[in-house]
Design an enzyme around this catalytic site. Sequence first.
Site, PDB file in Angstrom:
ATOM      1  N   ASP A 183     -32.336  -5.603 -34.753  1.00  0.00           N
ATOM      2  CA  ASP A 183     -32.722  -6.430 -33.617  1.00  0.00           C
ATOM      3  C   ASP A 183     -31.937  -5.923 -32.401  1.00  0.00           C
ATOM      4  O   ASP A 183     -30.922  -5.226 -32.556  1.00  0.00           O
ATOM      5  CB  ASP A 183     -32.367  -7.893 -33.928  1.00  0.00           C
ATOM      6  CG  ASP A 183     -32.485  -8.778 -32.720  1.00  0.00           C
ATOM      7  OD1 ASP A 183     -33.536  -8.736 -32.067  1.00  0.00           O
ATOM      8  OD2 ASP A 183     -31.514  -9.513 -32.415  1.00  0.00           O
TER       9      ASP A 183
ATOM     10  N   ASP B 252     -31.538  -7.851 -28.724  1.00  0.00           N
ATOM     11  CA  ASP B 252     -30.824  -8.842 -27.912  1.00  0.00           C
ATOM     12  C   ASP B 252     -29.970  -9.751 -28.801  1.00  0.00           C
ATOM     13  O   ASP B 252     -30.477 -10.398 -29.712  1.00  0.00           O
ATOM     14  CB  ASP B 252     -31.823  -9.673 -27.109  1.00  0.00           C
ATOM     15  CG  ASP B 252     -32.565  -8.799 -26.117  1.00  0.00           C
ATOM     16  OD1 ASP B 252     -31.914  -8.291 -25.195  1.00  0.00           O
ATOM     17  OD2 ASP B 252     -33.776  -8.596 -26.296  1.00  0.00           O
TER      18      ASP B 252
ATOM     19  N   GLY C  82     -39.480 -13.740 -25.377  1.00  0.00           N
ATOM     20  CA  GLY C  82     -40.265 -13.079 -24.332  1.00  0.00           C
ATOM     21  C   GLY C  82     -39.897 -13.612 -22.958  1.00  0.00           C
ATOM     22  O   GLY C  82     -39.910 -14.822 -22.731  1.00  0.00           O
ATOM     23  N   GLY C  83     -39.547 -12.696 -22.050  1.00  0.00           N
ATOM     24  CA  GLY C  83     -39.108 -13.095 -20.720  1.00  0.00           C
ATOM     25  C   GLY C  83     -40.193 -13.796 -19.917  1.00  0.00           C
ATOM     26  O   GLY C  83     -39.940 -14.814 -19.264  1.00  0.00           O
TER      27      GLY C  83
ATOM     28  N   GLU D 132     -42.813 -15.383 -21.068  1.00  0.00           N
ATOM     29  CA  GLU D 132     -43.078 -16.661 -21.732  1.00  0.00           C
ATOM     30  C   GLU D 132     -42.019 -17.698 -21.328  1.00  0.00           C
ATOM     31  O   GLU D 132     -42.308 -18.872 -21.095  1.00  0.00           O
ATOM     32  CB  GLU D 132     -43.071 -16.469 -23.257  1.00  0.00           C
ATOM     33  CG  GLU D 132     -44.221 -15.636 -23.808  1.00  0.00           C
ATOM     34  CD  GLU D 132     -44.024 -14.120 -23.742  1.00  0.00           C
ATOM     35  OE1 GLU D 132     -43.107 -13.645 -23.030  1.00  0.00           O
ATOM     36  OE2 GLU D 132     -44.807 -13.409 -24.394  1.00  0.00           O
ATOM     37  N   ARG D 133     -40.772 -17.225 -21.213  1.00  0.00           N
ATOM     38  CA  ARG D 133     -39.651 -18.093 -20.838  1.00  0.00           C
ATOM     39  C   ARG D 133     -39.826 -18.586 -19.399  1.00  0.00           C
ATOM     40  O   ARG D 133     -39.573 -19.754 -19.096  1.00  0.00           O
ATOM     41  CB  ARG D 133     -38.375 -17.267 -20.977  1.00  0.00           C
ATOM     42  CG  ARG D 133     -37.149 -18.037 -21.306  1.00  0.00           C
ATOM     43  CD  ARG D 133     -36.053 -17.088 -21.787  1.00  0.00           C
ATOM     44  NE  ARG D 133     -36.289 -16.663 -23.146  1.00  0.00           N
ATOM     45  CZ  ARG D 133     -36.006 -15.448 -23.627  1.00  0.00           C
ATOM     46  NH1 ARG D 133     -35.454 -14.533 -22.850  1.00  0.00           N
ATOM     47  NH2 ARG D 133     -36.263 -15.159 -24.871  1.00  0.00           N
TER      48      ARG D 133
ATOM     49  N   THR E  24     -37.731  -5.316 -32.258  1.00  0.00           N
ATOM     50  CA  THR E  24     -37.442  -6.310 -31.230  1.00  0.00           C
ATOM     51  C   THR E  24     -38.740  -6.766 -30.590  1.00  0.00           C
ATOM     52  O   THR E  24     -39.743  -6.048 -30.650  1.00  0.00           O
ATOM     53  CB  THR E  24     -36.524  -5.707 -30.147  1.00  0.00           C
ATOM     54  OG1 THR E  24     -36.319  -6.677 -29.110  1.00  0.00           O
ATOM     55  CG2 THR E  24     -37.115  -4.458 -29.515  1.00  0.00           C
TER      56      THR E  24
ATOM     57  N   ASN F  29     -36.561  -2.269 -21.450  1.00  0.00           N
ATOM     58  CA  ASN F  29     -35.220  -2.850 -21.581  1.00  0.00           C
ATOM     59  C   ASN F  29     -34.457  -2.238 -22.753  1.00  0.00           C
ATOM     60  O   ASN F  29     -33.239  -2.042 -22.684  1.00  0.00           O
ATOM     61  CB  ASN F  29     -35.310  -4.367 -21.763  1.00  0.00           C
ATOM     62  CG  ASN F  29     -35.854  -5.055 -20.527  1.00  0.00           C
ATOM     63  OD1 ASN F  29     -35.749  -4.522 -19.426  1.00  0.00           O
ATOM     64  ND2 ASN F  29     -36.456  -6.211 -20.703  1.00  0.00           N
TER      65      ASN F  29
HETATM   66  C1  XBP Z   1     -35.160 -11.266 -27.398  1.00  0.00           C
HETATM   67  C2  XBP Z   1     -36.110 -11.878 -26.440  1.00  0.00           C
HETATM   68  C3  XBP Z   1     -36.431 -11.199 -25.160  1.00  0.00           C
HETATM   69  C4  XBP Z   1     -35.267 -11.101 -24.195  1.00  0.00           C
HETATM   70  C5  XBP Z   1     -35.702 -10.640 -22.843  1.00  0.00           C
HETATM   71  O1  XBP Z   1     -35.837 -10.643 -28.449  1.00  0.00           O
HETATM   72  O2  XBP Z   1     -36.595 -12.953 -26.679  1.00  0.00           O
HETATM   73  O3  XBP Z   1     -37.452 -11.920 -24.554  1.00  0.00           O
HETATM   74  O4  XBP Z   1     -34.684 -12.366 -24.004  1.00  0.00           O
HETATM   75  O5  XBP Z   1     -36.470  -9.495 -22.875  1.00  0.00           O
HETATM   76  P1  XBP Z   1     -35.029  -9.841 -29.641  1.00  0.00           P
HETATM   77  P2  XBP Z   1     -37.886  -9.412 -22.115  1.00  0.00           P
HETATM   78  O6  XBP Z   1     -33.775 -10.607 -30.014  1.00  0.00           O
HETATM   79  O7  XBP Z   1     -36.024  -9.769 -30.736  1.00  0.00           O
HETATM   80  O8  XBP Z   1     -34.700  -8.458 -29.125  1.00  0.00           O
HETATM   81  O9  XBP Z   1     -37.677  -9.995 -20.764  1.00  0.00           O
HETATM   82  O10 XBP Z   1     -38.202  -7.951 -22.096  1.00  0.00           O
HETATM   83  O11 XBP Z   1     -38.859 -10.212 -22.922  1.00  0.00           O
HETATM   84 MG    MG Z   2     -31.788 -11.245 -31.151  1.00  0.00          MG
END
Ligand code: XBP
Ligand code: MG
Length: 258
Positions: A8, A10, A51-52, A54-55, A121, A127
């Site tokens: 993973d 993040d 997902g950014g 979506e957030r 991920t 990113n």
């Molecule tokens: C982490 C996420 C991502 C990041 C932001 O996913 O939910 O949305 O917060 O990245 P993981 P983006 O732990 O599976 O890596 O803005 O590119 O979505």
């Molecule tokens: Mg993570």
Amino acid sequence: MIEALLWDVDGTLAETERDGHRLAFNDAFAAMGLGWRWSEARYGELLRVTGGRERLLLDMATQPDAPGTQGEREALARELHRRKNMAYEARLAAGAITLRPGVAELLDEALVRPLRLAIVTTTSRANVQALLRHTRGAAALASFEVVVCGEDVAAKKPDPEAYLLALAQLGLSPLATLALEDSPAGVAAARAADVPVVVTRSAYFPDDTVEAVVAVGPGLHTRQGWRPVPEGGGTAQRVTLDDLIEWHARMDLVSQFG
Ligand code: XBP
Ligand code: MG
């Protein structure tokens, strides 16, 4: 036997959420003249959604000055997300985000062994590339044989799609792999694909209950605080590849940790 480690990004490779994405979202709000700012606590709530973009849409539902129509909101989310990703890379370039301790050592060990490496991920590809480039150098991405990102799937974690795609691309059965994850959504995604999981707790998920994982602990930098106790041997103070192999071999002891 483990044939591939599935990483993973993040929260697992680096504390990107607390030190990176959240602040970069705030940079994007400021750059677009919006008064919105996400505190650490608010961002923790928003992390329920992966997902950014979506957030952003989730948060807009609570902002009185957000655009009225869904189409306008989606357009604003796209532009904010684009700017956020630029701000995120700028923070990486400034050295504000580093790999979590113990991550580089484990990656190096896996490359020497050798063990196959994959990224799984649901973050945007740009990113992931920026994180690896700025923390491990230009060649870092190439050390991962498979890189599954948010753009590659229809459904983000906790859906298993990203893990199923990585397994298909590697040509491996789930039990020949081991995932490293930090979040409940990530664990759920891996487990729904039958992939065994080791959990490294992160800033935003310090004590969530994790079910059916082979081990859970505070980070790869230490052998203290892990359940089960690492028994791979060796003299290192950190979690080693042999510890992962030993946990994986004992995975019939799959447990629930609160
Ligand atoms: C982490 C996420 C991502 C990041 C932001 O996913 O939910 O949305 O917060 O990245 P993981 P983006 O732990 O599976 O890596 O803005 O590119 O979505
Ligand atoms: Mg993570």
